[in-house]
Design a protein around this motif. Structure first.
Motif, mmCIF file in Angstrom:
data_model
loop_
_atom_site.group_PDB
_atom_site.id
_atom_site.type_symbol
_atom_site.label_atom_id
_atom_site.label_comp_id
_atom_site.label_asym_id
_atom_site.label_seq_id
_atom_site.Cartn_x
_atom_site.Cartn_y
_atom_site.Cartn_z
ATOM 1 N N UNK A 33 0.778 -1.095 -0.012
ATOM 2 C CA UNK A 33 -0.058 0.021 -0.012
ATOM 3 C C UNK A 33 0.838 1.044 0.029
ATOM 4 N N UNK A 34 0.421 2.251 -0.307
ATOM 5 C CA UNK A 34 1.316 3.479 -0.641
ATOM 6 C C UNK A 34 1.543 3.828 0.894
ATOM 7 N N UNK A 35 2.727 4.669 0.944
ATOM 8 C CA UNK A 35 3.048 5.083 2.521
ATOM 9 C C UNK A 35 1.954 6.072 2.841
ATOM 10 N N UNK A 36 1.724 5.962 4.025
ATOM 11 C CA UNK A 36 0.688 6.804 4.666
ATOM 12 C C UNK A 36 0.968 8.488 4.334
ATOM 13 N N UNK A 37 0.033 9.118 3.997
ATOM 14 C CA UNK A 37 0.302 10.551 3.897
ATOM 15 C C UNK A 37 0.503 11.347 5.293
ATOM 16 N N UNK A 38 1.198 12.258 5.508
ATOM 17 C CA UNK A 38 1.132 13.340 6.525
ATOM 18 C C UNK A 38 -0.172 14.057 6.379
ATOM 19 N N UNK A 39 -0.481 14.908 7.258
ATOM 20 C CA UNK A 39 -1.661 15.508 7.464
ATOM 21 C C UNK A 39 -1.224 16.810 6.246
ATOM 22 N N UNK A 40 -2.278 16.918 5.430
ATOM 23 C CA UNK A 40 -2.108 17.757 4.533
ATOM 24 C C UNK A 40 -1.072 17.955 3.488
ATOM 25 N N UNK A 41 -0.673 16.663 3.340
ATOM 26 C CA UNK A 41 0.654 16.429 2.170
ATOM 27 C C UNK A 41 -0.110 16.591 1.138
ATOM 28 N N UNK A 42 0.929 17.012 -0.084
ATOM 29 C CA UNK A 42 0.481 16.976 -1.282
ATOM 30 C C UNK A 42 -0.005 15.528 -1.759
ATOM 31 N N UNK A 43 -1.094 15.381 -2.473
ATOM 32 C CA UNK A 43 -1.600 14.132 -2.667
ATOM 33 C C UNK A 43 -0.895 13.483 -3.835
ATOM 34 N N UNK A 44 -0.767 12.171 -3.779
ATOM 35 C CA UNK A 44 0.116 11.451 -4.696
ATOM 36 C C UNK A 44 -0.881 10.550 -5.446
ATOM 37 N N UNK A 45 -0.370 10.322 -6.721
ATOM 38 C CA UNK A 45 -1.061 9.693 -7.486
ATOM 39 C C UNK A 45 -1.652 8.052 -7.040
ATOM 40 N N UNK A 46 -0.762 7.303 -6.354
ATOM 41 C CA UNK A 46 -1.023 6.176 -5.950
ATOM 42 C C UNK A 46 -1.927 5.958 -4.780
ATOM 43 N N UNK A 47 -1.842 7.187 -4.078
ATOM 44 C CA UNK A 47 -2.930 7.457 -3.034
ATOM 45 C C UNK A 47 -4.478 7.531 -3.581
ATOM 46 N N UNK A 48 -4.287 8.528 -4.627
ATOM 47 C CA UNK A 48 -5.476 8.684 -5.261
ATOM 48 C C UNK A 48 -6.304 7.488 -5.925
ATOM 49 N N UNK A 49 -5.456 6.514 -6.445
ATOM 50 C CA UNK A 49 -6.150 5.541 -7.165
ATOM 51 C C UNK A 49 -6.560 4.380 -6.131
ATOM 52 N N UNK A 50 -5.852 4.303 -5.030
ATOM 53 C CA UNK A 50 -6.267 3.420 -3.821
ATOM 54 C C UNK A 50 -7.616 3.852 -3.397
ATOM 55 N N UNK A 51 -7.974 4.945 -3.431
ATOM 56 C CA UNK A 51 -9.317 5.473 -3.014
ATOM 57 C C UNK A 51 -10.420 5.084 -4.202
ATOM 58 N N UNK A 52 -9.685 5.409 -5.291
ATOM 59 C CA UNK A 52 -10.774 5.065 -6.495
ATOM 60 C C UNK A 52 -11.092 3.709 -6.607
ATOM 61 N N UNK A 53 -10.424 2.764 -6.293
ATOM 62 C CA UNK A 53 -10.745 1.401 -6.258
ATOM 63 C C UNK A 53 -11.800 1.071 -5.136
ATOM 64 N N UNK A 54 -11.922 1.780 -4.176
ATOM 65 C CA UNK A 54 -13.176 1.694 -3.298
ATOM 66 C C UNK A 54 -14.320 2.127 -3.973
#
Length: 603
Positions: A395-416
């Motif tokens: 899984x993508x590394x956890x984002x820090x609070x308000x960290x700039x969005x990464x594409x791999x994080x975006x698509x992890x949410x899209x999957x759901x």
């Protein structure tokens, strides 16, 4: 790799069903009987009824003086809806998307100035084997054979320029400039499009649509496309040769390709997978044609950019069957696939090649796959090997609070977000690679244009697909560069009351081109994309927009789009770093670049 393996097929694929309409979309033609020589028995009415009869209930287009009378007669048909688009190119793309969902699509434009504008979309549909009926309002019939110069042309008294252009990207062309031949020419064009699963061109003189003629005075005979049949002796010989080839293999696999759609062989492919026990993969342009919940599905085979552990299983197999493949420079990752012809069975829509030979012709893919499944020994070895080496994805590394969005994080949410009630449209670019990694739930649609790869295609295609498949919520992924090409038809989506979710991925340019060959031309002017869509919305229709810069904002935006705004068109601008690309694009781009930059062979 032997680059000739499964080279782009130029055969005319079979298409034995009229359209591809599911039963729920069947349409009844109105006004079953028109009196002989009635004012209603016109060319325009006949064309409208024929479109409805094959499953077209929406036709996309742009009005122009040569097609206005024709449009009057099309919209008079109660079962036919005209969808006015902002330009002809998008009308063609919309008909393309509609054909993917409905089995056949149609667009209407005006002579030459409209025809040449829609031409690029028609070429794309031709490359993807889509039945598409392109209708052009042509010059007055009295102008043919004269020395007159007409507006909307290039200023020569030769009206054939548009026709000559369409001859290269359609399988049949009909220039209707008299009523006596109109009935036959229109019917031949439409039936040819369905039979060949390719676009056709119909030009209709602007003074003819409203004139009654006896040939249109009775309800038209229903279309019947004579089914193509396999040669029984050839089929038996091909199945015998293929079964012997595969049954002696230790770890065979099967791979689905994009021509399964035109061959109507997707169900037969699944039957073969069930019967054989082989590991099952798909080529990238066939994603969505094979159920990914199949127990032996191992992912997308795309050479060096395959999904995890898929390439290892396919390329180490001692036999592989490819059903309907297209091995071009993109799908072969710059001709770098580690495949050998002598290990391959290549099944095209109407022929089968076993290893280095022989080739068996006059065999339909669906017949061959269905018969082959009954002759194969159950052999799950390749799939067992896959399970043995498979390591679950991280899984993508956890984002820090308000960290700039990464594409791999975006698509992890899209999957759901995905379900059987959704469909994914992926634009040319990094969306190809990110969407390939999505795991499609049962019933989830998926479309992209890989062979032609025209940037901007997805805006019109999303419009057309959503109009054809109203039971699904379309989720489209569009890069900022592609969106700038065709953005206007967000307007048409709103006018049609569509509830698509568009993720506009703003990374500041043509990222896919950057990874092939970078230069200042790949940087584009940034727009206020949500502001643009708000301006297009202009208070008319249901629309919601937002900008997303971090994971917290993304989660909130997805929640709003799927709940409070589930009946609205939702436009979510996702702002990411210009170098935030998938690892697959980086690998693919370098290989395609190497293929493009090969020096000339010495003469």
């Amino acid at each position: 790799m032997d680059v000739k393996i499964g080279a782009i097929d130029t055969c005319k694929p079979p298409h034995t069903d009229v359209g591809c309409l599911p039963t729920v979309n069947a349409v009844t033609i109105h006004n079953p009987a028109v009196p002989f020589n009635s004012p209603e028995s016109t060319l325009g009415r006949h064309l409208a009824r024929r479109l409805v009869q094959v499953g077209v209930t929406d036709v996309f287009g742009v009005p122009g003086d040569f097609n206005l009378t024709l449009l009057d007669h099309l919209i008079d048909e109660p079962a036919l809806n005209f969808v006015g688009c902002c330009n002809e190119l998008n009308a063609g793309y919309a008909a393309d998307g509609y054909a993917r969902a409905r089995g056949v699509g149609a667009c209407v434009v005006t002579f030459t100035v409209g025809g040449l504008s829609v031409l690029n979309a028609i070429a794309g549909a031709y490359s993807e084997n889509l039945p598409l009926i392109c209708i052009v309002g042509g010059p007055n019939s009295n102008d043919y054979g004269t020395n007159r110069i007409l507006h909307h042309t290039i200023g020569l008294p030769d009206f054939s320029q548009e026709l000559r252009c369409f001859q290269a990207v359609t399988c049949y062309q009909a220039v209707v400039n008299n009523l006596e031949d109109a009935h036959e020419m229109i019917d031949t064009a439409i039936s040819t499009s369905l039979k060949e699963s390719k676009p056709v061109y119909i030009s209709i003189s602007c003074n003819l649509p409203g004139i009654p003629h006896p040939t249109f005075s009775r309800e038209p005979v229903p279309f019947f496309i004579a089914p193509r049949l396999s040669n029984k002796m050839g089929l038996e010989a091909a199945v015998e040769a293929a079964a012997e080839f595969l049954n002696k293999a230790v770890k065979p696999v099967i791979v689905g390709g994009p021509k399964m759609r035109v061959a109507k062989a997707c169900d037969a492919f699944v039957e073969l997978a069930d019967a054989s026990g082989y590991a099952v993969a798909v080529m990238p342009s066939a994603k969505g044609m094979v159920p990914e919940h199949h127990p032996h599905f191992i992912g997308t085979y795309w050479g060096a950019v395959s999904t995890a552990f898929c390439a290892e299983i396919v390329e180490s197999a001692d036999a592989y069957l490819f059903a309907g493949p297209i091995f071009n420079d993109y799908s072969s990752v710059g001709y770098s696939l580690l495949l050998k012809r002598e290990k391959a069975i290549i099944v095209q829509p109407d022929r089968v090649t076993v290893g280095n030979g022989p080739t068996f012709g006059c065999i339909l893919m669906k017949d061959f796959l269905a018969a082959l499944g009954k002759r194969l020994k159950h052999n799950p070895t390749a799939y067992e090997n896959y399970r043995r080496i498979y390591v679950p994805e991280g899984h993508p590394l956890m984002c820090e609070s308000k960290e700039a969005l990464r594409v791999n994080v975006l698509f992890e949410h899209i999957q759901r977000m995905l379900s059987g009630d959704t469909a994914v449209i992926a634009e040319t670019g990094d969306s190809w690679f990110n969407c390939q990694k999505l795991k499609l739930p049962k019933g989830c649609g998926y479309e992209f244009q890989m062979q032609y790869g025209s940037i901007g295609w997805s805006v019109g295609a999303t419009l057309g697909y959503a109009q054809a498949a109203k039971e699904k919520r379309v989720i489209a992924f569009i890069g900022d560069g592609s969106f700038q090409v065709t953005a206007q038809d967000i307007s048409t989506m709103l006018q049609c009351g569509q509830r698509t979710i568009i993720f506009l991925i703003n990374n500041g340019g043509y990222t896919i081109e950057v990874e092939i060959h970078d230069g200042p031309y790949n940087v584009i002017k940034n727009w206020n994309y949500t502001g643009l869509v708000d301006a297009i919305h202009n208070g008319q229709g249901k629309c919601w927009t937002t900008k997303v810069r971090c994971e917290e904002e993304l989660v909130e935006a997805i929640g709003t789009a799927t709940e409070a705004k589930k009946d609205s068109l939702c436009f979510i601008e996702v702002i990411v770093h210009k170098d935030d690309t998938s690892k697959e694009l980086l690998e693919w781009g370098s290989r395609v670049s190497a293929a493009n930059s090969r020096p000339p062979n010495p003469q």
